[in-house]
Design a protein around this motif. Structure first.
Motif, PDB file in Angstrom:
ATOM      1  N   ALA A   1     -13.323  21.878   1.060  1.00 49.57           N
ATOM      2  CA  ALA A   1     -13.045  22.455   2.379  1.00 49.57           C
ATOM      3  C   ALA A   1     -14.305  22.504   3.232  1.00 49.57           C
ATOM      4  N   ARG A   2     -15.457  22.796   2.617  1.00 46.94           N
ATOM      5  CA  ARG A   2     -16.715  22.790   3.370  1.00 46.94           C
ATOM      6  C   ARG A   2     -17.035  21.375   3.849  1.00 46.94           C
TER       7      ARG A   2
ATOM      8  N   GLU B   1     -15.004  19.052   4.557  1.00 45.60           N
ATOM      9  CA  GLU B   1     -14.095  18.734   5.660  1.00 45.60           C
ATOM     10  C   GLU B   1     -14.605  19.331   6.970  1.00 45.60           C
ATOM     11  N   LEU B   2     -15.090  20.568   6.921  1.00 50.26           N
ATOM     12  CA  LEU B   2     -15.634  21.187   8.118  1.00 50.26           C
ATOM     13  C   LEU B   2     -16.902  20.467   8.597  1.00 50.26           C
TER      14      LEU B   2
ATOM     15  N   VAL C   1     -13.069  26.093  16.345  1.00 53.44           N
ATOM     16  CA  VAL C   1     -12.536  26.597  15.073  1.00 53.44           C
ATOM     17  C   VAL C   1     -12.474  28.117  15.033  1.00 53.44           C
TER      18      VAL C   1
ATOM     19  N   ARG D   1      -9.388  29.695  16.802  1.00 54.53           N
ATOM     20  CA  ARG D   1      -8.028  29.434  16.336  1.00 54.53           C
ATOM     21  C   ARG D   1      -7.476  30.641  15.590  1.00 54.53           C
TER      22      ARG D   1
ATOM     23  N   ASP E   1      -5.976  30.648  12.851  1.00 54.93           N
ATOM     24  CA  ASP E   1      -6.297  30.528  11.423  1.00 54.93           C
ATOM     25  C   ASP E   1      -7.793  30.339  11.195  1.00 54.93           C
ATOM     26  N   GLY E   2      -8.609  30.560  12.238  1.00 57.08           N
ATOM     27  CA  GLY E   2     -10.050  30.351  12.115  1.00 57.08           C
ATOM     28  C   GLY E   2     -10.696  31.134  10.986  1.00 57.08           C
TER      29      GLY E   2
ATOM     30  N   VAL F   1      -9.769  29.555   7.699  1.00 51.05           N
ATOM     31  CA  VAL F   1     -10.419  28.249   7.523  1.00 51.05           C
ATOM     32  C   VAL F   1     -11.864  28.433   7.066  1.00 51.05           C
TER      33      VAL F   1
ATOM     34  N   ARG G   1     -11.952  29.837   3.468  1.00 45.70           N
ATOM     35  CA  ARG G   1     -11.576  28.829   2.468  1.00 45.70           C
ATOM     36  C   ARG G   1     -12.742  27.889   2.167  1.00 45.70           C
ATOM     37  N   ALA G   2     -13.620  27.700   3.139  1.00 50.72           N
ATOM     38  CA  ALA G   2     -14.774  26.817   2.961  1.00 50.72           C
ATOM     39  C   ALA G   2     -16.024  27.583   2.510  1.00 50.72           C
TER      40      ALA G   2
END
Length: 526
Positions: A217-218, A220-221, A232, A235, A237-238, A241, A244-245
């Motif tokens: 996940a990191r 991806e960011l 981000v 958002r 879900d910021g 997100v 998760r990372a």
């Protein structure tokens, strides 16, 4: 005969003088080590000792005690890290203990001493950095094995993302290669983590394994274009997100490559640890974090269980109180301070409380803190005064002044009121004079000080000691905030006790001693 024991002898309660010429006593090696360790920030100059002098004294004490009593040393290091919460002091103690024991041919128990000093994932690397800088590049097997035990316990995905950075001399991969640490068989993902840590260290552009979702996940960011990153945190879900990372606020600040505005802080705030939140109260106010978001911090500060788990030094809440410009934090910080001083006993009867406000107490507890030793004294003094049945609290230096905290009132403003009076009675340390002027049949006496009293004239060549200034039948507790040697307090006399530290754990010892329990080391009271 051991070369360490021969070179560093410590006669119990030998008569000498303080740094200021007052009557004083040398402690035995174990007592001096414990009192220094619980206040030793390592590498820090203090009023009476340079960093080099202090660090050398600490190392000498560790050498002496570790060679003489390895089992005691292992328990001490574990307690120092886990209960006293002294990270650097425990790491340095473990390193010098093992080095000294190996030099004397003592091989048993060294692995356990090393592992006991490591409780956070960056500490195996810190241990290796200290060891190689101090003792050379050769790393003995007990050190490797102890660090390997710590690595299996501490290395996780989030730890890798937080601590495995170029700023560290020893990256996770370096530690793994030096210690030959094998993954924990009960953690099937750890083998993949170790391999990925090695790939990171050596710049191999390997795909992130499926077993490491947080690392993925990191990644991806990190692949997001910079222009898209500011969106981000805004958002819905910021926060999820970022969590998760495994995104810390420091990592977020670097990743955004722009200012941390209110939206950024509010998105990462739920993932922040309590210490990080305390350090950033001013930043929250500066950018205008909403009251709704701030309530998360307030609720946490008011949660006694969370405060207990965080194991913050009580003075951290004082520091946050001073730094935060908004009053929205004040009551919650007051409650957090109360929770963090839960071990301060409600002393019955009449108590005389003297808080040293001399010049040597007005230095900061560390280079990174604005809190002074006098502040620590005022903090514990105000809490004791609030909870005791009848406490007469005085500040003292060349003279003395009475301080009357409002019973049942707020402690933090009381500390600030005490602080405002520093300097009005000079900067010396006339402890005996203060005792003689203020003692009036109290049931006990508590002195919070660095125990470096001035000479008080008397019949003997060195004058009258602090221990002699009140009747022998009255318990006298010295709360030592600095750990200097020697001390003005003679603990070989009946009813004379010296304890130290920045945590309310020190008052657990006071409570037990007040109840008549025989003096034992704190890790033997469990």
């Amino acid at each position: 005969m051991s070369k360490f024991n021969r070179q560093h002898t410590h006669a119990r309660n030998a008569l000498t003088v303080t740094h200021e010429g007052g009557k004083a006593y040398v402690r035995d090696a174990k007592s001096e080590l414990v009192l220094l360790a619980v206040v030793n920030m390592v590498g820090e100059d203090t009023f009476y000792e340079s960093a080099t002098e202090r660090d050398n004294r600490y190392a000498d004490l560790v050498h002496t005690v570790a060679v003489d009593d390895g089992a005691w040393t292992a328990r001490f290091v574990a307690w120092l890290r886990d209960e006293a919460q002294m990270r650097s002091a425990s790491l340095v103690a473990a390193a010098h203990a093992v080095w000294a024991r190996l030099a004397e041919g003592k091989h048993g128990g060294n692995r356990e001493i090393v592992a006991a000093a490591c409780r956070r994932a960056d500490e195996p690397g810190e241990f290796l950095a200290y060891w190689t800088a101090t003792f050379g590049r050769a790393v003995p097997k007990p050190v490797k094995r102890g660090l390997g035990d710590a690595v299996r316990r501490l290395y996780t995905e989030k730890a890798l993302l937080k601590y495995d950075t170029d700023s560290h001399a020893f990256r996770f991969g370096d530690v793994l290669e030096l210690t030959h640490a094998a993954p924990d068989p009960d953690k099937p993902w750890q083998g993949e983590l170790f391999r990925h840590a090695l790939d990171r260290r050596h710049g191999r552009d390997a795909q992130v394994p499926e077993a490491l979702p947080t690392v993925a996940a990191r990644a991806e960011l990190m692949a997001l274009p910079v222009v898209d990153r500011q969106l981000v945190p805004t958002r819905s879900d910021g926060p999820a997100v970022l969590a998760r990372a495994g995104m810390t606020w420091e990592a977020l600040a670097g990743w955004l490559q722009g200012p941390m505005d209110a939206a950024a802080w509010e998105a990462v705030l739920p993932s922040m640890g309590l210490m990080a939140q305390l350090r950033n109260l001013r930043n929250f106010d500066r950018v205008g974090v909403s009251d709704e978001a701030a309530q998360q911090v307030v609720d946490r500060l008011r949660d006694r269980e969370q405060i207990a788990r965080s194991r913050q030094f009580p003075y951290r809440f004082l520091s946050a109180y001073r730094a935060a410009p908004s009053l929205r934090w004040a009551y919650a910080l007051e409650q957090a301070l109360a929770a963090s001083t839960a071990n301060v006993p409600p002393l019955p009867g009449r108590t005389l409380l003297l808080v040293d406000s001399s010049g040597s107490m007005q230095g900061a507890v560390s280079a990174r803190s604005s809190v002074t030793h006098a502040d620590v004294g005022a903090l514990f003094g105000a809490v004791l005064a609030q909870r005791g049945e009848q406490v007469d609290m005085y500040g003292f230096a060349n003279g003395h002044f009475r301080h009357e905290p409002a019973r049942g009132g707020s402690v933090l403003p009381s500390i600030e009121a005490f602080r405002s009076r520093l300097g009005e009675v000079g900067y010396g340390t006339e402890t005996v004079a203060a005792l003689r002027a203020t003692y009036d049949g109290h049931d006990r006496v508590v002195i919070i000080s660095d125990m470096q009293a001035f000479r008080y004239p008397g019949n003997g060549a060195r004058g009258v000691s602090v221990s002699e200034a009140v009747p022998e039948s009255v318990p006298l507790f010295g709360v030592n905030t600095s750990g200097y040697a020697p001390s003005a307090l003679d603990t070989s006399r009946p009813n004379r006790y010296e304890i130290g530290g920045f945590s309310d754990k020190l008052f657990t010892m006071m409570a037990l001693l007040s109840e008549g329990e025989a003096a034992r080391w704190p890790w033997e009271r469990e």
